[in-house]
Design an enzyme around this catalytic site. Structure first.
Site, PDB file in Angstrom:
ATOM      1  N   SER A  73       4.149   2.181   8.410  1.00  0.00           N
ATOM      2  CA  SER A  73       3.955   1.256   7.370  1.00  0.00           C
ATOM      3  C   SER A  73       5.093   0.923   6.629  1.00  0.00           C
ATOM      4  CB  SER A  73       2.796   1.567   6.337  1.00  0.00           C
ATOM      5  OG  SER A  73       1.449   1.489   6.779  1.00  0.00           O
ATOM      6  N   ASP A 130       1.373  -7.755   2.208  1.00  0.00           N
ATOM      7  CA  ASP A 130       1.480  -6.292   2.054  1.00  0.00           C
ATOM      8  C   ASP A 130       2.735  -5.769   1.850  1.00  0.00           C
ATOM      9  OD1 ASP A 130       0.797  -3.576   1.628  1.00  0.00           O
ATOM     10  OD2 ASP A 130      -0.572  -3.496   3.699  1.00  0.00           O
ATOM     11  N   HIS A 182       0.897  -1.116   0.026  1.00  0.00           N
ATOM     12  CA  HIS A 182      -0.012  -0.028   0.043  1.00  0.00           C
ATOM     13  C   HIS A 182       0.906   1.265   0.104  1.00  0.00           C
ATOM     14  CE1 HIS A 182       0.024  -0.209   4.409  1.00  0.00           C
ATOM     15  NE2 HIS A 182      -0.034   1.094   4.391  1.00  0.00           N
TER      16      HIS A 182
END
Ligand code: ARG
Ligand code: GLU
Length: 693
Positions: free
Chosen positions: A628, A221, A84
């Protein structure tokens, strides 16, 4: 925990300096925590984590783009981050002929890696306490505005001195503890960063918004990039002559895996937290702001979903928008619930009562009363300000009108970048959704803001048309922005037409109200609130001299540490901390978009032997948005995972950390390796990595 143990636990908690695993610590000051880290299993030293004299783990961590983290995993500049985080770059390389978002992308040699204009990675060269320099010339009788001015000037001086364009060095001065302390951060910024690999979205986004913020999780991810440098290893703009960057340090990869209670730490760039706010601000956030934003977004999501369910084309158009609206929507729900469950407001009120008692006769006397009265003044304006962001901004016809109106010259078809913005907008525009959102948001605005917080324009339009629906009909039937052909054809001669378009007029009216009525009050009160918070922050530190206060996150590099652990979200449910490929197959469903895995993964699984392939794991590290892509490391400082999310029940950790519920979610690095080998057939990448098992 067993009941009879409670009194002991409470007694223990009272003497422990900081609650277990809470905290995002400054790497340069990690020596203050290293004893605790080592007691919990960490095997390295403070110098191994951060050093300016020798290569240390910090040299293997980068700020990826402007809001994510990435980590070096080879001597040739290879980096891992989240899918992402790489999403928009992968998307930009995609077209109908080669849809890398859908199918994934794998460079099968370095020549196939794809450049990404605009993408940078930043290495922290060093950080330094510059409080004395930043406050040089400060006098206590200065107003907050004068102080800000001084801070700005002194900071600029420091940044100018630290910057060196020829070496790619940039600098920033950041306030910590509400400006009680200032740190200079000097970064080396590399701008030739190429895409090496990404799994198909059905792996990289597996579970989509359904599983987002949740456990059990099975999202692959990750995405893989490579940093390029000039012949001297210095930053350089993209050039075919650039060569792979050789880092001072890169992470070795551990394939030994994780088990419950293993020590872990996360090294990354958390974006924003507010751990030291008052009970008033906490109550506003969890009881007013979150619920009002959730309610507005629920309406928008329902409208989008209704149309997306009816048409595959609309689903494609709105899936990214839906994802971004729902991400914060879901987080706020967890946050509001978590704050209520933890009784954070009451806990803070009790703390404030003790603080007030202690503060009597000291310089902090009255600071909480002051914050409280400022907050009373602030909230109505700030609430309206937030309402604007959640009601007017989402109306897409207003944003395209504003975009076009802000073009200096209107020659759209002749200007490629303008033409592209217009095409991009209309490619993903579905008018029936926009019309419904207009009605729903404008109704909510009138129903939920008091008279004096509504712009005159709003009241005029309602008086003129009678209903929101009639007002909407008028805007959409008269505006040229519903007709992309007309917009494409706009030329300089149409300036007046654009200026007087109902969508432009509406955008301007609301924007003016926000800018000229709300913003000045919000900004002015904010500056007073910040000043009071600076005192209150210092007061809290004096009040509890035994406590280790970590500064709120501000996208600067931090270390969080904890252990691998499951949790119990509710009575009767116990979550284990590790998920496997078996769970992906259990969720697999070709009819549900979020759970439709690529056929190749089904085939590999069917061959057998991969049931126990680890996919994700939970740990107690204190993380937030911006973490992230952060490296998740074991006790030896080797890479075991990539952070990508938190559990829903723990998202209040931005305000209050609860060791029972706050968990970060990481991709197990072994699932990334599995994907390289079986999905990407790019095992050549293993040659440059270093494994320790
Ligand atoms: N919740 C994660 C974060 O805040 C992942 C978001 C992307 N995934 C999604 N399904 N929207 O960034
Ligand atoms: N997904 C988040 C990010 O983009 C991390 C999750 C969190 O908020 O902790 O940084």
């Amino acid at each position: 925990m067993k009941k009879f143990m409670l009194p002991l636990a409470i007694a223990l908690m009272a003497i422990l300096p900081a609650r277990a695993d809470e905290g995002m610590w400054l790497p340069a000051l990690i020596s203050q925590r290293i004893g605790d880290m080592q007691a919990k299993g960490f095997k390295l030293t403070a110098e191994d984590i951060y050093s300016v004299n020798q290569a240390s783990l910090k040299d293997a961590v980068v700020l990826f783009g402007r809001g994510c983290t990435g980590e070096l995993v080879s001597n040739d500049g290879l980096i891992f981050t989240n899918h992402h985080c790489g999403y928009s770059y992968i998307q930009k390389h995609s077209s109908v002929e080669h849809d890398y978002l859908k199918d994934g992308f794998w460079a099968l040699n370095r020549g196939e890696e794809l450049p990404n204009p605009g993408l940078t990675v930043s290495f922290l060269e060093y950080m330094q306490d510059v409080t004395a320099q930043v406050l040089e010339g400060y006098k206590p009788e200065m107003t907050e505005e004068e102080r800000s001015q001084l801070v700005r000037e002194n900071s600029n001086k420091l940044m100018r001195a630290a910057r060196d364009e020829s070496k790619g060095l940039t600098a920033s001065v950041e306030a910590l503890y509400y400006g009680n302390q200032y740190f200079l951060f000097v970064f080396r910024v590399y701008s030739d960063v190429r895409l090496v690999g990404a799994p198909p979205s059905s792996i990289g986004k597996f579970g989509g918004d359904t599983d987002n913020w949740m456990w059990p999780r099975h999202t692959g991810d990750f995405s893989i990039f490579r940093i390029y440098a000039d012949a001297d290893n210095n930053p350089a703009v993209y050039s075919q002559n650039n060569v792979p960057y050789h880092p001072k340090k890169f992470f070795k990869i551990s394939r030994a895996g994780v088990k419950e209670d293993d020590f872990t730490f996360v090294y990354g760039c958390p974006g924003s937290t507010k751990e030291y706010i008052t009970s008033d601000e906490t109550a506003y956030t969890a009881e007013v702001s979150d619920p009002q934003k959730i309610a507005l977004r629920t309406k928008r999501l329902e409208i989008m979903k209704k149309h997306m369910d009816q048409s595959q084309a609309v689903r494609i158009q709105y899936s990214a928008k839906y994802a971004s609206v729902s991400n914060a929507w879901k987080k706020w729900q967890g946050e509001a619930k978590g704050i209520a469950k933890m009784k954070t407001v009451a806990t803070k009120q009790a703390y404030e009562a003790r603080f007030k008692e202690w503060a009597k006769g000291k310089r902090y006397d009255g600071v909480l009363e002051k914050l409280s009265s400022l907050y009373k003044e602030y909230i109505p304006y700030y609430r309206a300000y937030e309402y604007y962001n959640e009601t007017v901004r989402p109306i897409e016809i207003l944003s395209v009108a504003n975009m076009v109106a802000s073009f200096k010259e209107l020659n759209i078809s002749k200007d490629l970048s303008k033409a592209i913005s217009i095409e991009n907008f209309y490619k993903d525009y579905y008018q029936p959704i926009d019309e419904e959102i207009f009605v729903s948001m404008m109704k909510a605005l009138g129903e939920n803001l008091s008279e004096d917080m509504l712009p005159a324009y709003y009241k005029e339009q309602l008086a003129k048309y009678g209903t929101v629906e009639a007002w909407k009909d008028s805007v959409f039937s008269k505006s040229i922005f519903t007709d992309k052909a007309k917009v494409r054809a706009l030329t300089a001669a149409d300036t007046t037409l654009v200026k007087n378009d109902p969508a432009t007029l509406m955008y301007n009216a609301f924007n003016e109200w926000q800018r000229n009525t709300l913003r000045p009050v919000v900004v002015k009160l904010n500056s007073k609130i910040n000043l009071a918070y600076r005192d209150y922050m210092q007061g809290q530190m004096d009040f509890q001299p035994e406590k280790n206060f970590y500064p709120d996150a501000n996208l600067t590099l931090r270390v969080a540490y904890g252990k691998v652990a499951g949790y119990s979200p509710a009575d009767g449910i116990d979550y284990r901390p590790v998920s496997t490929l078996k769970g992906i197959i259990e969720k697999d469903n070709p009819d549900i978009f979020d759970y439709n895995i690529p056929q190749v993964l089904r085939d590999i699984y069917a061959q057998g032997g991969h049931e126990d392939q680890p996919v994700c794991f939970l740990a107690t590290n204190h993380t937030t948005g911006g973490n992230s892509g952060s490296p998740v490391l074991n006790a030896d400082g080797n890479l075991i995972g990539i952070n990508f999310d938190r559990v829903w029940e723990g998202t209040m950790s931005d305000i209050a950390f609860d060791p029972e519920f706050c968990r970060n979610i990481s991709l197990d690095v072994r699932y990334l390796l599995f994907n390289i080998e079986y999905i990407g057939h790019a095992a050549y990448l293993f040659d440059e990595m270093e494994f320790v098992d």
